[in-house]
Scaffold this motif. Structure first.
Motif, short mmCIF file in Angstrom:
data_model
loop_
_atom_site.label_atom_id
_atom_site.label_comp_id
_atom_site.label_asym_id
_atom_site.label_seq_id
_atom_site.Cartn_x
_atom_site.Cartn_y
_atom_site.Cartn_z
N THR A 194 0.70 -1.35 0.06
CA THR A 194 -0.11 -0.21 -0.11
C THR A 194 0.91 1.14 -0.06
OG1 THR A 194 -1.60 -1.17 1.20
CG2 THR A 194 -2.06 1.11 1.32
N HIS A 195 2.02 1.21 0.79
CA HIS A 195 2.92 2.49 0.80
C HIS A 195 4.24 1.88 0.69
CE1 HIS A 195 -0.65 3.77 2.76
NE2 HIS A 195 -0.56 2.93 3.72
N GLU A 264 -2.84 -2.01 3.74
CA GLU A 264 -3.79 -1.23 4.37
C GLU A 264 -4.96 -0.98 3.30
OE1 GLU A 264 -2.82 1.45 7.55
OE2 GLU A 264 -1.31 2.12 6.33
N GLU A 266 -6.85 1.18 0.96
CA GLU A 266 -6.62 2.23 -0.19
C GLU A 266 -7.26 2.01 -1.27
OE1 GLU A 266 -5.82 4.92 -0.69
OE2 GLU A 266 -3.75 5.54 -1.26
N HIS A 267 -7.33 3.06 -2.22
CA HIS A 267 -8.21 2.94 -3.46
C HIS A 267 -9.59 2.48 -3.01
CE1 HIS A 267 -4.34 3.48 -5.48
NE2 HIS A 267 -4.02 2.17 -5.28
N HIS A 441 -0.57 10.93 0.65
CA HIS A 441 -2.04 11.18 0.22
C HIS A 441 -2.93 10.31 1.17
CE1 HIS A 441 -1.02 8.63 -3.19
NE2 HIS A 441 -2.11 8.25 -2.97
N HIS A 442 -2.45 9.30 2.02
CA HIS A 442 -3.07 8.43 2.73
C HIS A 442 -2.66 8.72 4.22
CE1 HIS A 442 -3.84 4.42 4.85
NE2 HIS A 442 -4.71 4.34 3.66
N GLU A 445 0.81 7.44 5.32
CA GLU A 445 1.62 8.30 4.68
C GLU A 445 1.98 9.34 5.33
OE1 GLU A 445 1.01 6.16 0.31
OE2 GLU A 445 0.40 8.47 0.78
N ARG A 477 -12.59 9.04 -0.63
CA ARG A 477 -11.50 8.73 0.25
C ARG A 477 -11.40 9.38 1.37
NH1 ARG A 477 -7.04 9.12 -3.10
NH2 ARG A 477 -6.33 7.12 -2.82
N LEU A 481 -12.06 7.73 5.02
CA LEU A 481 -10.80 7.84 6.09
C LEU A 481 -10.68 9.18 6.79
CD1 LEU A 481 -8.09 6.22 3.66
CD2 LEU A 481 -9.72 4.78 5.33
#
Length: 580
Positions: A194-195, A264, A266-267, A441-442, A445, A477, A481
């Motif tokens: 994910t990252h 994790e 994401e998307h 952008h998460h 992160e 998103r 989140l």
């Protein structure tokens, strides 16, 4: 505002003929064609700054000797065919297009707007178009067509170029299929997760190249130390590839080594929950070749959940052998874990900052210290990324070198790696103000990069400008989140939230950056929707006390990256006037 289409002829240097490995050649039905001595680029020039407009217009002013050289080069290189890339401006597809150029294909491509990745492609000899059109895929009134088109995951299937290609029988390949064909004859090392994919993949490729391995690598970000920007084009067996779970892009690949940095949710427009993400990663693990290897971050709960803990065995080299619960046959692969925790095979201890602004640590193997590692990049997350590189190199060369020999090579070259663009990238310094930019952008992160900022600038006021990224017709998103985002900024002193950057979508969720700014608890927060207003307000704030020790960090995956440079320029102009 966009002006009407303008067509210009851009002379460009066609790529010379590299010594490409036969295994990287894709075979399409043969067609005859003539090679032009110029590159045609149809541009709709937006109403940008005069400086940017001048830069693009200056692309036309190529000396005549380069035209002659283009004819010579095009006559000398092996003809592998013409391939058209739809969505060529993105970091992922632009890398594949550049690799195709290096390997001897003629390349064209289109996107809805010009990107910085297209600059290098133009210089390398690609035909580039701004805007999608049937004419982008036709030469000599449609008598000559591409042998194939490759499509980004972000491009809808009703795109005019895709529909036209299908109607005339030109093969249409999604990015994942094209990657599978490119890599099927290589020892493929896939960096997933994910990252941390871009940094880990570029770090690994840099180290392997520095060790003398004639690798090929494709990374989804610009790497200043790569001559090819985001690719390395070699003729050896090893191929390092950053691969994304988005739209299941990595499921066509057959890795010899699969690296999973973390897992994790994401998307959120693709995966309805974290279980869906874990499920697709489990499917990816079934693609590992028989006798291959999984290198996995043991600190990530999501990554560890991919393993079938009921069936572990210990191999002769003390590595853990695991039979995946979804493996369709009896083949097994070895598993190597890495992380900060000492339960991992490769782990770090005694972490501390160094004088370069990065991190030093003691590398341990099964609890035994084996080397001291020094990095130029700050943050615990980059320590973990480097551990992935150590574990992968040790796995790759386990039959050829003793572990300590591999570690010695890796240690030396890790200390020289400078990082990836838009990963805590220094934009500039003026008086007491330092400006950095990052792709984060998460929530995970954001939290990691703020921790890195505090590590390197402990006593500075930390001001964060965050641009939320993407809506979705299915899910937002930011809405999904929002609590995690609100908690991620705890290390900041001030957070400025801009309006959401809608990359592929329209806002159907009635959500705004204001919602996040209101939800942040701890640091002061403010909602300033316009990037122009952000630059103006920050420049006034810094100008009022130029010697204030301040760190400004711009975060996001959209056009937020322009803010840092514009702010630096504005501050320099203000201070220059005040000093004169």
């Amino acid at each position: 505002m966009i002006d009407g289409p303008k067509q210009v002829q851009l002379p460009g240097k066609m790529p010379s003929s590299p010594a490409a490995s036969p295994s990287t050649s894709l075979h399409f039905p043969a067609t005859s064609r003539q090679k032009p001595s110029f590159i045609t680029k149809r541009i709709r020039i937006p109403a940008l700054t005069s400086k940017e407009h001048a830069r693009r217009v200056s692309l036309c002013a190529t000396p005549m000797d380069r035209r002659s050289q283009a004819i010579v080069d095009s006559g000398n290189r092996e003809d592998k065919g013409w391939v058209h890339f739809v969505g060529i401006g993105g970091c992922g597809l632009s890398a594949l297009a550049m690799l195709a150029l290096k390997q001897g294909y003629e390349v064209s491509g289109s996107d809805i707007m010009w990107s910085s990745f297209m600059d290098g492609l133009h210089e390398a000899g690609a035909w580039l178009y701004v805007g999608h059109s049937v004419s982008n895929m036709q030469k000599h009134n449609g008598l000559i067509l591409p042998k194939a088109i490759v499509v980004s995951s972000a491009i809808p299937q009703d795109n005019v170029e895709i529909l036209y290609a299908k109607s005339v029988g030109v093969p249409v390949y999604k990015r994942d299929y094209w990657l599978a064909k490119l890599t099927e004859q290589h020892n493929l090392i896939v960096i997933s997760g994910t990252h941390g994919k871009s940094t880990t993949a570029s770090m690994l490729a840099y180290v392997l190249k520095a060790m003398g391995d004639d690798i090929t690598a494709v990374v989804g970000a610009h790497v200043p130390q790569f001559a090819g920007g985001n690719i390395i084009c070699g003729s050896g067996r090893n191929f390092v590839l950053e691969a994304d779970e988005y739209d299941g892009c990595f499921l066509e690949l057959l890795p010899y080594i699969a690296v999973v940095t973390n897992v994790e949710w994401e998307h959120v427009d693709i995966f309805e929950n974290e279980e869906a993400v874990i499920s697709i990663f489990k499917r990816f693990l079934t693609q590992i070749r028989a006798g291959g290897h999984l290198v996995l971050c043991g600190d990530s709960v999501g990554a560890c959940s991919l393993l079938d803990h009921n069936k572990p065995t210990t191999g002769p080299d003390n590595s853990i052998c695991v039979k995946s619960s979804l493996e369709p046959c009896s083949d097994r692969y070895s598993v190597t874990t890495y992380g900060i925790s000492s339960i991992n095979e490769w782990h770090a201890s005694a972490l501390h900052s160094n004088l370069q602004g990065g991190s030093d640590y003691q590398l341990c193997h099964w609890g035994c210290p084996v080397a001291d590692i020094s990095l130029q990049m700050p943050g615990v997350h980059n320590v973990v990324n480097s551990l992935a590189v150590v574990a992968t190199v040790a796995t790759l060369f386990s039959d050829q070198r003793h572990i300590t020999e591999s570690v010695d090579f890796v240690r030396l070259h890790l200390s020289n790696f400078k990082g990836v663009s838009r990963r805590f990238e220094m934009i500039g310094k003026v008086h007491g103000c330092h400006i950095f930019d990052d792709y984060a952008h998460h929530p995970s992160e954001v939290r990691a990069v703020l921790q890195a900022a505090r590590q390197g600038f402990q006593y500075k006021e930390l001001m964060v400008v965050f641009q939320p990224h993407t809506y979705s017709n299915i899910c937002s998103r930011l809405a999904t989140l929002q609590k995690e985002f609100a908690d991620a900024f705890s290390d900041a002193d001030l957070v400025v939230v801009t309006e959401i950057y809608g990359a592929r979508e329209t806002n159907r969720w009635n959500i705004s950056g204001r919602d996040l700014a209101t939800a942040i608890i701890g640091p002061s927060s403010e909602y300033i929707p316009s990037l122009v207003d952000v630059v103006e307000k920050l420049s006034l704030y810094i100008s009022n006390d130029p010697d204030r020790e301040t760190l400004i960090l711009t975060l996001g995956a959209g056009d937020i990256t322009t803010v840092g440079r514009e702010l630096l320029q504005k501050l320099q102009q203000r201070f220059q006037k005040s000093d004169s």
